[in-house]
Design a protein around this motif. Structure first.
Motif, PDB file in Angstrom:
ATOM      1  N   GLN A   1      13.274  79.932  37.245  1.00 44.87           N
ATOM      2  CA  GLN A   1      14.042  79.569  38.434  1.00 44.87           C
ATOM      3  C   GLN A   1      13.188  78.755  39.410  1.00 44.87           C
ATOM      4  O   GLN A   1      13.688  77.823  40.050  1.00 44.87           O
TER       5      GLN A   1
ATOM      6  N   THR B   1      14.094  75.018  40.917  1.00 42.73           N
ATOM      7  CA  THR B   1      14.540  74.864  42.309  1.00 42.73           C
ATOM      8  C   THR B   1      13.459  74.543  43.336  1.00 42.73           C
ATOM      9  O   THR B   1      13.789  74.150  44.455  1.00 42.73           O
TER      10      THR B   1
ATOM     11  N   ARG C   1      16.216  70.948  36.515  1.00 43.56           N
ATOM     12  CA  ARG C   1      15.644  70.566  37.811  1.00 43.56           C
ATOM     13  C   ARG C   1      16.040  69.132  38.168  1.00 43.56           C
ATOM     14  O   ARG C   1      16.409  68.838  39.306  1.00 43.56           O
TER      15      ARG C   1
ATOM     16  N   ASP D   1      19.260  67.540  39.933  1.00 39.49           N
ATOM     17  CA  ASP D   1      19.337  67.348  41.379  1.00 39.49           C
ATOM     18  C   ASP D   1      18.880  65.913  41.666  1.00 39.49           C
ATOM     19  O   ASP D   1      17.718  65.565  41.409  1.00 39.49           O
TER      20      ASP D   1
END
Length: 817
Positions: free
Chosen positions: A619, A623, A691, A694
């Motif tokens: 995670q 992020t 990732r 984004d």
């Protein structure tokens, strides 16, 4: 009255007195008296007159060098009155000059606002030790750099400047001052004062060697001194010549020059842009004659067993620093004598014994001596080819340097060589593990087929050759791994040395091999054929990207992930000291470990804590704010594309080859149990794919790539798998750094608080006192001897390329894997 009577009774003495009286009234005497008066005029500190009297005794080495050139012993023992006056005049002028320099330096010291207490202590100093204590006190640290430098300049101009306590302390303090061209050039003025205190003194060069190493290391590693580094070569040449004024040749070469090779590539003796140390030696010292060499031979050949017993052993002469640093022509003088044909059979056997020891011990000669060795072998081959080849066979040494080749070719093709001698030598060359395949095959071609009675399928037991390539690449072999397991090196034979840029061809052989490995891999990544144009273009591309990433920072928004292992009551991976080191440079730092409460010392681990740690890591990759750095300190390896481990993952018997019924065990497969938790290369890559969905992180990654650092075994295998998956997915590729090369293990150093040399020096770059960079990793590659760092970066075409390779540096320590 007694003197007058003595003169009358001794006419010869009376005549000499009148001669001296007339000389005393001459213009020469007036000049001497004027020099003495000038010395008295400028005697600001006590002791000048005594120094003038002691002048001739203060430079025993220089006097010895001068006297060695004087061939008329009678005139040397009893100088004429005129010569005595000339010597006194020189002493007086030297004293006057030093007095003037000391006076000027003292006045300059006053102008630099040095506190009065220092001036008083300088005036009261009676010898070098009391003078050096002035800069040894704590108050000296409180002075500003200009004041400190002024004090050092005065000390170097003082009458005690050539005493060990003074020049050694001056250099020590100079090393602590900011490095500038002025401070560096000041060392050229200090160097002539360096001299041994007595014939057994070996420590007198320690200060100057440490200072020169500090200057060369700092100016070459710290990019703020780039301009200064360009003149390092010229400065080093001047320092060597300055030191040669009072330093014996053997001490200069052994204690200073040879110690600087690792800090100064231009002192290694290869290529056009190197210092010609031999030429400097010829300028500074008289050549050693055969009697000189034979005298040292008689001294160094004696072996002491520590029990009071001695015996002659030529081995110690050829291992001595004296022999190592003789010039090629000096060595040849000695060898010619050994190759001569004495009428006495005993003398012949003695000469042969010395020659044989030279062949045996030549494996320990320094690199700069090998060219001279090649010339010696050629001369040996011309004098007696049979004896040369027999000695090779007798000593069990095959040709393992290129420098041997010319002489051995002469010996093998000489019509005087007996056929059986040729065959015996070729048998040795075909089975001796130290010989390369290339040299062996080249030598075999020189032997007529009818003479070649040799079993050619006998390969060296120590090395399993899988590809007939230069032996330098076989030194990449470590443990049970072999570089030819790497499919990216299947084209390595196509990267010919002659296709490389000229300057790379002139590098040391192992460094050249390193470039061949990098180029072979990068051409494989691009699916390009290895011809001369492609090879040279790739070499330039590597240089371009090294420059591009030189100042690229390692730490931004950072996540550190560590394995569960506990060693002697504390975590082995992701140590507190390493994490604190990262925090000094990172924007923010998150540490993830599977321990229940590591901060409070609760190192228990459960299946749930392992799974949670893995999810948090993935995670975090998805992020964390860009630019992002992911550092994993874990065990690593495994089948397929590999994985990093949060639990288990050790490599059993890593350094030990075992055979089972099915053949050699696969050493890449780490230990796994029912509680094993790992993150595969595919999972790491897929987390980065998510990732980059984004848009902001994607855009940032294209301009400023993220950084991934794996401190684990087989980390190169893993990061290359990640790079390939991201390339095929047409996603940005991060900067990828691995602790260990392809198919290789990494190492921990438990005595380091950061856990490993890789963590402390390659990543944190602790000695640089500046933020760690990609360039810092590449620079440190040559110094890190346990693990072999790898740097892979994205290129401009959506692909990846390798910028560093150091597989051939490896020592056995406790492995991470």
């Amino acid at each position: 009255m007694g003197e007058l009577e003595s003169n009358l009774q001794n006419p010869e003495k009376n005549k000499k007195s009148r001669l001296l009286s007339s000389i005393a009234k001459s213009r020469i005497a007036k000049t001497v008296r004027a020099g003495g008066a000038l010395a008295m005029l400028y005697a600001a500190a006590p002791g000048i007159a005594q120094e003038a009297e002691a002048g001739p005794k203060e430079r025993p080495v220089a006097v010895e060098k001068a006297s060695s050139k004087i061939k008329s012993p009678e005139s040397a023992k009893k100088p004429s009155p005129a010569e005595q006056l000339r010597q006194k005049k020189e002493v007086a002028e030297r004293a006057a000059k030093r007095a003037l320099e000391e006076k000027q330096a003292f006045e300059q010291l006053k102008l630099s606002d040095v506190p009065q207490v220092f001036l008083e202590k300088i005036t009261a100093a009676k010898d070098g030790r009391s003078l050096s204590s002035v800069i040894g006190q704590k108050e000296f640290e409180g002075l500003n750099p200009d004041q400190q430098f002024s004090l050092l300049k005065y000390m170097n101009s003082s009458r005690f400047a050539d005493q060990y306590d003074v020049y050694d302390n001056v250099l020590f303090r100079l090393m602590r001052l900011p490095l500038t061209e002025e401070t560096r050039n000041f060392a050229l003025e200090v160097a002539p004062h360096v001299k041994p205190r007595d014939k057994d003194d070996t420590s007198y060069t320690f200060g100057v060697q440490t200072y020169m190493a500090s200057v060369l290391r700092k100016s070459s590693e710290d990019r703020t001194y780039r301009e200064l580094a360009r003149s390092n070569k010229d400065w080093s040449e001047k320092m060597i010549l300055a030191l040669a004024k009072n330093t014996p040749r053997e001490g200069l070469m052994h204690n200073v020059v040879s110690q600087l090779y690792r800090h100064a590539p231009f002192m290694r003796g290869w290529g056009n842009n190197q210092i010609d140390v031999d030429d400097l030696i010829r300028k500074a010292y008289p050549l050693q004659s055969l009697p000189d060499i034979e005298k040292r031979y008689s001294q160094l050949v004696i072996y002491h067993d520590g029990k009071g017993n001695t015996r002659p052993d030529p081995k110690w002469f050829f291992l001595s620093s004296y022999w190592q640093y003789l010039l090629p022509e000096e060595k040849m003088t000695f060898v010619h004598k050994l190759l001569s044909k004495p009428s006495d059979e005993t003398a012949q056997r003695k000469n042969d014994d010395v020659l044989q020891h030279m062949l045996i011990e030549r494996n320990y000669w320094k690199d700069e001596s090998r060219e001279a060795y090649g010339r010696i072998i050629e001369e040996f081959a011309k004098a007696d080819p049979n004896k040369l080849l027999r000695m090779y066979v007798r000593t069990g040494h095959s040709a393992n340097w290129g420098e041997d080749l010319a002489g051995l070719k002469l010996a093998l093709t000489d019509p005087r060589t007996h056929p059986q001698v040729r065959v015996n030598f070729i048998k040795l060359a075909s089975i001796e593990s130290s010989g390369t395949l290339a040299i062996r095959d080249e030598l075999m071609k020189l032997v007529p087929p009818e003479e070649l009675i040799v079993t050619r399928n006998k390969e060296p037991a120590a090395i399993k050759y899988e590809n007939p390539f230069d032996r330098n690449l076989y030194r990449h072999t470590f443990g049970n791994a072999n570089i030819f397991d790497d499919e990216a090196l299947k084209n390595i034979r196509e990267i010919r040395r002659e296709d490389l840029p000229d300057d790379i061809q002139k590098l040391p052989p192992l460094e050249t091999a390193q470039w061949q490995v990098m180029i072979a891999r990068n051409l494989f990544f691009q699916n390009k054929k290895a011809d001369q144009v492609a090879v040279r273009q790739e070499a330039e591309r590597i240089r371009e990207f090294r420059e591009k990433y030189a100042e690229y920072p390692l730490f931004n928004h950072t996540t550190i992930a560590s394995h569960e292992e506990i060693y002697k009551g504390r975590p082995r991976f992701g140590t507190a000291e390493f994490i604190e080191g990262v925090k000094k440079h990172a924007s923010d730092t998150l540490h993830i470990s599977p321990h229940l409460n590591r901060e409070r010392g609760d190192y228990r681990v459960t299946r749930e804590s392992l799974r949670n740690a893995k999810e948090k890591i993935l995670q975090s990759i998805r992020t964390t704010q860009a630019p992002f750095t992911f550092f994993a300190d874990m065990h690593g390896g495994g089948h397929d594309n590999g994985a990093i481990y949060l639990s288990d993952g050790q490599l059993p018997n890593t350094m030990e080859e075992k055979e089972n019924g099915k053949g050699r065990e696969d050493k890449r497969q780490p230990k796994e149990t029912e509680r094993t938790e790992k993150i595969t290369a595919e999972e790491i890559a897929h987390a980065f794919v998510e990732r980059y969905r984004d848009p902001r992180k994607l855009q940032m990654a294209l301009s400023k790539p993220d950084v991934v650092i794996l401190a684990s075994c087989f980390s190169s295998n893993i990061v290359r798998s990640v790079a390939k998956i991201l390339r095929d997915a047409r996603m940005p590729i991060p900067v990828l750094i691995g602790m260990a090369e392809y198919g290789q293990v990494g190492f921990s150093q438990f005595y380091l608080k950061e856990g490993s040399d890789f963590a402390r020096n390659t990543i944190l770059q602790a000695e640089k006192n500046r933020p760690p960079t990609i360039g810092g990793i590449i620079d440190y590659t040559f110094q890190q001897r346990s693990s072999k760092p790898v740097v892979i970066v994205p290129d401009n075409n959506g692909n990846y390329m390798q910028l560093s390779d150091a597989e051939w540096f490896a020592n056995v320590h406790t492995n991470v894997g």
